[in-house]
Design an enzyme around this catalytic site. Sequence first.
Site, PDB file in Angstrom:
ATOM      1  N   ARG A 142       7.550 -10.931   2.983  1.00 33.98           N
ATOM      2  CA  ARG A 142       7.914  -9.558   2.619  1.00 33.98           C
ATOM      3  C   ARG A 142       8.117  -8.700   3.860  1.00 33.98           C
ATOM      4  NH1 ARG A 142       3.685  -6.984  -1.763  1.00 33.98           N
ATOM      5  NH2 ARG A 142       3.879  -8.537  -3.404  1.00 33.98           N
TER       6      ARG A 142
ATOM      7  N   LYS B 164       0.828  -1.222   0.000  1.00 31.92           N
ATOM      8  CA  LYS B 164       0.000   0.000   0.000  1.00 31.92           C
ATOM      9  C   LYS B 164       0.857   1.265   0.000  1.00 31.92           C
ATOM     10  CE  LYS B 164      -2.312  -0.870   3.816  1.00 31.92           C
ATOM     11  NZ  LYS B 164      -1.780  -2.193   4.225  1.00 31.92           N
TER      12      LYS B 164
ATOM     13  N   ARG C  14      -9.918   1.464   8.817  1.00 35.05           N
ATOM     14  CA  ARG C  14      -9.598   0.070   9.071  1.00 35.05           C
ATOM     15  C   ARG C  14     -10.675  -0.620   9.894  1.00 35.05           C
ATOM     16  NH1 ARG C  14      -3.467   0.958   8.870  1.00 35.05           N
ATOM     17  NH2 ARG C  14      -2.553  -1.081   8.913  1.00 35.05           N
TER      18      ARG C  14
ATOM     19  N   ARG D  41      11.750  -1.598  11.570  1.00 37.51           N
ATOM     20  CA  ARG D  41      10.401  -1.279  12.058  1.00 37.51           C
ATOM     21  C   ARG D  41      10.013  -2.283  13.128  1.00 37.51           C
ATOM     22  NH1 ARG D  41       5.132  -0.026   8.238  1.00 37.51           N
ATOM     23  NH2 ARG D  41       3.938  -0.986   9.892  1.00 37.51           N
TER      24      ARG D  41
HETATM   25  P1  AMP Z   1       0.573   0.636   8.795  1.00 36.23           P
HETATM   26  O1  AMP Z   1       1.816   1.446   8.598  1.00 36.23           O
HETATM   27  O2  AMP Z   1      -0.577   1.168   7.997  1.00 36.23           O
HETATM   28  O3  AMP Z   1       0.777  -0.838   8.605  1.00 36.23           O
HETATM   29  O4  AMP Z   1       0.145   0.842  10.320  1.00 36.23           O
HETATM   30  C1  AMP Z   1       0.996   0.415  11.377  1.00 36.23           C
HETATM   31  C2  AMP Z   1       0.219   0.358  12.687  1.00 36.23           C
HETATM   32  O5  AMP Z   1      -0.311   1.656  12.994  1.00 36.23           O
HETATM   33  C3  AMP Z   1      -0.991  -0.560  12.674  1.00 36.23           C
HETATM   34  O6  AMP Z   1      -0.647  -1.919  12.943  1.00 36.23           O
HETATM   35  C4  AMP Z   1      -1.830   0.044  13.806  1.00 36.23           C
HETATM   36  O7  AMP Z   1      -1.300  -0.283  15.081  1.00 36.23           O
HETATM   37  C5  AMP Z   1      -1.602   1.531  13.591  1.00 36.23           C
HETATM   38  N1  AMP Z   1      -2.608   2.088  12.650  1.00 36.23           N
HETATM   39  C6  AMP Z   1      -2.370   2.597  11.404  1.00 36.23           C
HETATM   40  N2  AMP Z   1      -3.523   2.999  10.828  1.00 36.23           N
HETATM   41  C7  AMP Z   1      -4.507   2.743  11.717  1.00 36.23           C
HETATM   42  C8  AMP Z   1      -5.920   2.896  11.712  1.00 36.23           C
HETATM   43  N3  AMP Z   1      -6.558   3.394  10.638  1.00 36.23           N
HETATM   44  N4  AMP Z   1      -6.604   2.520  12.818  1.00 36.23           N
HETATM   45  C9  AMP Z   1      -5.974   2.040  13.903  1.00 36.23           C
HETATM   46  N5  AMP Z   1      -4.665   1.816  13.971  1.00 36.23           N
HETATM   47  C10 AMP Z   1      -3.925   2.163  12.897  1.00 36.23           C
END
Ligand code: AMP
Length: 195
Positions: A131, A21, A96, A141
């Site tokens: 990945r 994404k 989400r 990370r």
């Molecule tokens: P991402 O970088 O999109 O994979 O997000 C990493 C982490 O940030 C996720 O595993 C959640 O803990 C938090 N996070 C990101 N976006 C959201 C969202 N829309 N709602 C809740 N938690 C989020």
Amino acid sequence: MTHAPASARRLLIVGPPGAGKGTQAARISEALGIPAISTGDIFRANVSQETELGVLAKSYMDRGEYVPDEVTNDMVRSRLAEDDAREGFLLDGYPRTLDQVSALDGILSDAGLALDAVILLEVDVEEVVGRLVARGEQSGRSDDNEETIRRRLEVYAEQTEPLIAVYDERGLVRRIDGMRSIDEVTAEILGALGA
Ligand code: AMP
């Protein structure tokens, strides 16, 4: 209608962790001249600046759980109110949950706006675990370790996959094969958006 109009500028990109994404959001944002807004990136920036929001978010992120809806919705509402999002945006990683879908509907309808399309990146889940483990080794990370990755995939299946049906009913979903090369996926997305 199978394609979004060429003017499609209010977009979501959805898919499991590791689907690509962020990579695709950066490319689509550049091609369409709209900001890519990643809630995960905003949380990570807050974590590294050790803000109050960052401290809270980290406690959820490190476990692979979602940050509470209210916190996330408020953050998106203020980000979408910024000038650069006025003509369009690509939201990456939001909404989400079903509660976030309702919040986004409210934010947009208050502004007299609507979504144009939802880009769904479809991938093989076992492949994405590989990945993400590789990304964790390269980037450091902290939520890219195998245990947290598996939990993030479970949470995605439980809480985020149901959103696809909601947007499908609205005729917004563009399904994209996310297993192809980065360039092919970008081309497929732009084609599906009529861009
Ligand atoms: P991402 O970088 O999109 O994979 O997000 C990493 C982490 O940030 C996720 O595993 C959640 O803990 C938090 N996070 C990101 N976006 C959201 C969202 N829309 N709602 C809740 N938690 C989020």
